[in-house]
Design an enzyme around this catalytic site. Structure first.
Site, short mmCIF file in Angstrom:
data_model
loop_
_atom_site.label_atom_id
_atom_site.label_comp_id
_atom_site.label_asym_id
_atom_site.label_seq_id
_atom_site.Cartn_x
_atom_site.Cartn_y
_atom_site.Cartn_z
N ASP A 258 7.95 -31.58 26.93
CA ASP A 258 8.21 -32.72 28.00
C ASP A 258 7.20 -33.63 28.16
O ASP A 258 6.03 -33.23 27.52
CB ASP A 258 8.89 -32.07 29.20
CG ASP A 258 9.86 -32.95 30.07
OD1 ASP A 258 9.55 -33.95 30.29
OD2 ASP A 258 11.06 -32.48 29.78
N HIS A 312 11.00 -38.16 27.74
CA HIS A 312 10.59 -36.88 27.91
C HIS A 312 9.38 -36.41 26.99
O HIS A 312 9.42 -35.33 26.58
CB HIS A 312 11.61 -35.77 28.25
CG HIS A 312 12.42 -36.09 29.16
ND1 HIS A 312 12.05 -35.58 30.39
CD2 HIS A 312 13.49 -36.48 29.39
CE1 HIS A 312 13.11 -36.00 31.58
NE2 HIS A 312 14.07 -36.56 30.71
N GLU A 383 17.90 -39.46 29.54
CA GLU A 383 17.10 -40.22 30.55
C GLU A 383 15.95 -41.35 29.94
O GLU A 383 15.02 -41.14 30.37
CB GLU A 383 16.37 -39.14 31.43
CG GLU A 383 17.51 -38.47 32.20
CD GLU A 383 16.98 -37.37 33.23
OE1 GLU A 383 17.44 -37.42 34.39
OE2 GLU A 383 15.80 -36.80 32.92
#
Ligand code: NAG
Ligand code: NAG
Ligand code: NAG
Ligand code: NAG
Ligand code: NAG
Ligand code: NAG
Length: 618
Positions: A258, A312, A383
């Site tokens: 991440d 990420h 995201e």
């Protein structure tokens, strides 16, 4: 003074019995199975009572089996035996290394029997004794037949099994017949749950007649552990796999990377972990991963590695400029983070830099070198923050030079193109090892809506993982479009919810805590039925509970995963039509079993409730 003197006399009078013989005295309590529950009674009455454990494994339709089998008849005849008194005959009509796996699974089974002893200690495996009495005559014989399979777990693997336990004089025989190694392994797990520690004889007690016929309701039964927000050690991942094996979960999804850190050491790309790991000791070597993969497989579990992108990503990707490759990622650790990502630190792939794809290709090849087989690969994919890309000159210039507008749609299209390129690179890596392209997995996001899913995510190549709520209309749409789904709806299956916030005050974003009852009651088929009028039995592959580790590390993973992971296990294996309340007694006991296996599972009730069944109800 007077009171004190009296007390002393009392103490002196009673002391001999009380302090020296307390632990040798027969218990004043015993249990009887009445109306499918164990009732605590005064010993010395007219009926002979059972020990608590003997009652637990014989009382009720399924004793203390977890998860509940499809069909089980558990008799109430028992025998005392020692885990050392085990013999076996194995028949493998199977390819691959199934038979060797089975041999290892029998050793694990035997170790699990030893673990019922309250003094089981790690350090001298295989641990033996002190069991009493060593002269005990009863024996357990395993007669296991595997009919086929190649020892590799895929979404087509038949995990069913048949188990028949019967006794002839001093030998109890467990006959196991399974189409594959994986079914046979599950049968051994069930059999280990027909045994328990026998408190008064310091031996094991075993149910000597039982019949079980069993198969899972869902093919994909997973747990996610995030190893980037905080590093999780190999030992804790092993414990997680032990817990999963005990509850027949079959998929450990490792969210390996991440923005926060990159713990995976890649021999061909050492810079990733060099720049990205929290410390030199917070890394996984290829040997660690191969060890975990085997540790998992022999326990009936596959690993699903995830390398998240195009958002990420960040720490670990900073070495591009130094090596003459330019910025591989943008917005890395950029502040104020609120403008460029959902949580600190920020970072996204630099879509304008072709070298980013060269590095990604190399990463995928390394993944194939590390993991012998990759049945499912997770691309992450959620995201994306458009403001990050849209405020990075390099990317804006590249968009403009290619005649793309700077709209949301135009950026999301570029994300879709990135995803297809990433998939083709992964397919290349698979082909280089003469393997077929792994099934891709990807989170719900802006890429799974507005028709972009149909343009960029082929239904036969991707499984979509739902992380929004269980009533999200996107579920209906994806099912109707023919996608295969795995449910991780955060309103039931996010195990990190319910804690203080870690940015700012108050509670964390998905509070409250999801109790085991909520985990248990979350039924994907029922959710689909409520949304669409159809259960979508084939399209819904299963579910996965997620432990994101912003607020967890080695010290707390066990208690966050267990026993809620076991509640998930029964939902996905048995998919009972009944609610949690009928499972409670067995779960409380299974939690004790997890503790025996070295897992620091959370306590969910006073011990009194374990000893006084069905009296802790509203
Ligand atoms: C005991 O612990 C060591 C490391 O501490 C581990 O390698 C080993 O597998 C453990 N053995 C058992 C039986 O749990
Ligand atoms: C059971 O195991 C004990 C200890 O290993 C051994 O002494 C005994 O002979 C075994 N009994 C039988 C019936 O196999
Ligand atoms: C247990 O044994 C009894 C008597 O041998 C038999 O009648 C019964 O069917 C058995 N129960 C199971 C579950 O096998
Ligand atoms: C962008 O559009 C211009 C004008 O229509 C055209 O000349 C140019 O070739 C286009 N560039 C690309 C990369 O498509
Ligand atoms: C990108 O920035 C431009 C202004 O520089 C703005 O017009 C456009 O709406 C922005 N696009 C996105 C997706 O935010
Ligand atoms: C999806 O993949 C399958 C199998 O490779 C292929 O036959 C099909 O044409 C693809 N569908 C689309 C829309 O590209």
């Amino acid at each position: 003074m007077k009171v004190y003197a009296l007390f002393l006399t009392f103490l002196v009078c009673f002391r001999p019995t009380f302090s020296s013989n307390f632990f040798q005295l027969p218990s004043p309590w015993g249990w009887a199975c009445e109306e499918d529950k164990c009732v605590k009674k005064s010993a010395g009455g007219p009926t002979s009572l059972l020990t608590l454990n003997t009652c637990k494994i014989t009382c009720g339709p399924a004793g203390a089996l977890w998860p509940l089998p499809t069909m089980a008849i558990v008799g109430n005849e028992v025998a005392n035996f020692l885990p050392t008194n085990l013999t076996h005959s194995l028949t493998c009509g199977a390819g691959g290394d199934s038979c060797q796996l089975l041999q290892e699974a029998v050793t694990i089974f035997q170790d699990n029997l030893h673990r019922y002893h309250p003094n089981y200690k790690n350090g001298s495996a295989p641990w033996v004794g002190p069991w009493d009495p060593p002269t005990l005559r009863h024996k357990l014989h395993l007669d296991v037949t595997i009919q086929g399979g190649d020892g590799i777990l895929t979404l087509d693997t038949d995990e069913s099994y048949e188990l028949a336990v019967s006794r002839v004089e001093s030998v109890t025989t467990a006959v196991i017949i399974a189409p594959t190694f994986f079914g046979a392994r599950h049968a051994l797990e069930t059999l280990s749950q027909l045994a328990e520690y026998h408190e008064t004889t310091n031996s094991l007690v075993l149910v000597t007649n039982a019949t079980v016929s069993d198969a899972p309701a869902f093919k994909y039964r997973g747990l996610l552990v995030d190893t980037s927000r905080n590093f999780i050690s190999v030992g804790v991942l092993e414990r997680t796999l032990e817990g999963m094996a005990s509850t027949k979960l079959n998929t450990l999804h490792l969210h390996l990377t991440d923005t926060h850190s990159w713990p995976l050491y890649l021999p061909g790309l050492p810079n990733m972990a060099y720049y990205g790991a929290y410390s030199p000791s917070n890394i996984y070597t290829p040997q660690d991963m191969r060890h975990l993969q085997h540790y998992a497989r022999v326990r009936g579990i596959r690993l699903v590695p995830e390398i998240d992108g195009p958002a990420h990503v960040g720490n670990g990707w900073q070495w591009g400029p130094k090596e003459g490759l330019g910025n591989l990622a943008v917005c890395v650790n950029q502040e104020p983070w609120q403008e460029f990502c959902v949580e600190p630190p920020c970072g996204q792939f630099n879509l304008a830099n072709p070298n980013m794809y060269t590095v990604l290709r190399k990463i995928y090849f390394e993944i194939y070198d590390i993991f012998n087989s990759v049945d499912i690969f997770h691309y992450g994919g959620d995201e994306v923050n458009l403001n990050c890309w849209n405020t990075t000159d390099e990317i804006v210039e590249w968009m403009t030079a290619n005649n793309h507008s700077l709209t949301d749609d135009a950026y999301y299209e570029q994300w879709g193109i990135f995803q297809e390129k990433a998939r083709l690179l992964m397919a290349d890596a698979a082909i280089s090892k003469r393997m077929k392209e792994p099934t891709g997995m990807i989170w719900t996001s802006h890429l799974t809506e507005m028709g972009r899913e149909l343009r960029y995510l082929n239904q036969s190549k991707y499984i979509i993982q739902i992380w929004s709520t269980g009533d999200d209309p996107v579920i209906t749409k994806l099912l109707q479009e023919g996608y295969k789904l795995v449910f991780s709806n955060h309103d039931a299956w996010y195990l990190d919810c319910g804690a203080g916030a870690w940015v700012g005050e108050g509670n964390n974003w998905c509070s409250p805590y999801k109790g085991w009852q909520a985990v248990y009651n979350n039924n994907p088929h029922r959710l689909a039925l409520e949304l669409t009028g159809n259960e979508y039995k084939d399209a819904i592959l299963g579910g996965e509970a997620a432990l994101w580790t912003e607020q967890a590390d080695d010290a707390t993973v066990d208690a966050k995963l267990w026993p809620r992971g076991a509640a998930l296990g029964e939902r996905l294996w048995s998919n009972p039509s009944t609610s949690w309340s009928l499972a409670e007694l067995r779960l409380i006991h299974h939690r004790q079993r997890l503790m025996n296996r070295g897992i620091m599972a959370d306590r969910i009730q006073p011990q009194w409730c374990h000893q006084n069944e069905r009296l802790c109800y509203l």
